[in-house]
Design a protein around this motif. Structure first.
Motif, mmCIF file in Angstrom:
data_model
loop_
_atom_site.group_PDB
_atom_site.id
_atom_site.type_symbol
_atom_site.label_atom_id
_atom_site.label_comp_id
_atom_site.label_asym_id
_atom_site.label_seq_id
_atom_site.Cartn_x
_atom_site.Cartn_y
_atom_site.Cartn_z
ATOM 1 N N ASN A 52 0.771 -1.226 0.021
ATOM 2 C CA ASN A 52 0.062 -0.060 -0.040
ATOM 3 C C ASN A 52 0.700 1.201 -0.030
ATOM 4 N N CYS A 53 1.833 1.285 0.543
ATOM 5 C CA CYS A 53 2.901 2.216 0.795
ATOM 6 C C CYS A 53 3.700 2.528 -0.607
ATOM 7 N N GLY A 54 3.748 1.485 -1.571
ATOM 8 C CA GLY A 54 4.366 1.754 -2.850
ATOM 9 C C GLY A 54 5.636 0.855 -3.210
ATOM 10 N N PHE A 55 5.971 0.036 -2.421
ATOM 11 C CA PHE A 55 7.115 -0.866 -2.393
ATOM 12 C C PHE A 55 6.922 -1.835 -3.575
ATOM 13 N N GLN A 56 7.757 -2.201 -4.225
ATOM 14 C CA GLN A 56 7.755 -3.007 -5.457
ATOM 15 C C GLN A 56 8.760 -4.326 -5.213
ATOM 16 N N PRO A 57 8.238 -5.580 -5.632
ATOM 17 C CA PRO A 57 9.248 -6.710 -5.741
ATOM 18 C C PRO A 57 10.360 -6.652 -6.251
ATOM 19 N N ALA A 58 11.618 -7.073 -5.567
ATOM 20 C CA ALA A 58 12.766 -7.244 -6.324
ATOM 21 C C ALA A 58 13.489 -8.424 -6.011
ATOM 22 N N GLY A 59 12.813 -9.412 -5.794
ATOM 23 C CA GLY A 59 13.404 -10.955 -5.614
ATOM 24 C C GLY A 59 13.034 -10.973 -4.365
ATOM 25 N N ALA A 60 14.015 -12.029 -3.673
ATOM 26 C CA ALA A 60 13.739 -12.773 -2.359
ATOM 27 C C ALA A 60 14.790 -13.026 -1.689
ATOM 28 N N PHE A 61 14.957 -12.655 -0.436
ATOM 29 C CA PHE A 61 15.666 -13.100 0.461
ATOM 30 C C PHE A 61 15.595 -14.387 1.248
ATOM 31 N N ALA A 62 16.635 -14.890 2.016
ATOM 32 C CA ALA A 62 16.532 -15.901 2.799
ATOM 33 C C ALA A 62 17.580 -15.917 4.017
#
Length: 276
Positions: free
Chosen positions: A262-272
């Protein structure tokens, strides 16, 4: 094995690799910018993988192990190196494929882990947030560390699963909180002198500010406070600190993921993350 410890003479090559993944490499980039590559000035060593004198990927080994731009062969080579000795780190953090590949090879040497979080979405925003910032969220002042500290302890215990007070009654953790406040990297909303929201820019590089320690007082959760509060953090960080804001979140934390979307962040992959 094409893995070697890197020194200051290879700093340009290291920075080129870090620039290839400025979000996953942020923790290492901040340490390199602060301490350089001389191991005696820092609390860990940085290793490079590549044939000849090339540096194709990196692995920071200190209190945390952080692989950056690590291909399958690089992961195998780092695991051979790290597995030759006892575990000294408290976690392995980074892109999910590299972290899980390391852990698959190191579990027999270092196990068991206290917790393995195999999928933590990495999120990034580089423009104004999608909602209006909360005007009550602001930088914490140095004289407010005592008020911030209980919220920081509650967040850490809830997120990591152990209390930061355990080892030294919290003195080291309190120093870290005070450093973030002094560096103008800690945000909070206060109500009646108590913290009801907090977040920190735990890592800052010339490419990104990485948010950690996001916390809302339990009795106020679910009321929409966090979205506007995070928007305030993003607005100030983009204006004052770095050209992007990034973070990673546990995939099962659906409420937090909704806030960031909702804030506007976009996906950029995944961490572990592997925690010991």
């Amino acid at each position: 094995m094409p893995v070697r410890a890197l020194g200051e003479g290879e700093r340009a090559a290291v920075e080129r690799v870090l620039d290839q993944d400025p979000f996953a490499g942020a923790q290492v980039a901040e340490r390199v910018a602060t301490h350089g590559l001389s191991w005696w000035r820092s609390d860990g060593r940085i290793y490079g993988y590549g044939g000849g004198r090339r540096v194709e990927s990196l692995c920071w080994s200190g209190a945390h192990v952080v692989p950056v731009c690590a291909s399958g062969p690089a992961v195998a080579a780092y695991a051979d190196l790290l597995g030759s000795g006892p575990r000294a780190c408290s976690s392995i953090i980074g892109r999910a494929d590299a972290v899980l590949g390391l852990w698959e090879r190191l579990a027999g040497h270092w196990g068991p882990a206290r917790d393995v979080r195999p999928h933590q979405p990495l999120l990034v925003i580089d423009g104004e947030p999608a909602v209006a910032p909360d005007p009550e969220v602001r930088l914490v002042r140095p004289d407010e560390v005592d008020a911030l500290f209980p919220a920081a302890v509650a967040m850490y215990t809830e997120e990591v699963g152990v209390s930061p007070l355990a080892d030294d009654n919290g003195r080291g953790y309190r120093r870290r909180v005070a450093e973030l406040v002094k560096g103008r990297r800690a945000y909070a909303r206060f109500v009646g002198g108590e913290v009801v929201f907090k977040a920190e820019l735990a890592i800052v590089t010339r490419r990104t500010a990485q948010v950690q320690g996001v916390w809302v007082a339990p009795h106020l959760r679910g009321r929409g406070l966090a979205t506007a509060a995070m928007a305030a953090v993003v607005h100030d960080a983009l204006r004052r600190v770095a050209p992007s804001v990034s973070l990673y979140v546990n995939d099962y934390n659906t409420a937090a993921r909704r806030v960031y979307a909702n804030c506007g962040f976009q996906p950029a992959g995944a961490f572990a993350t592997v925690l010991f």
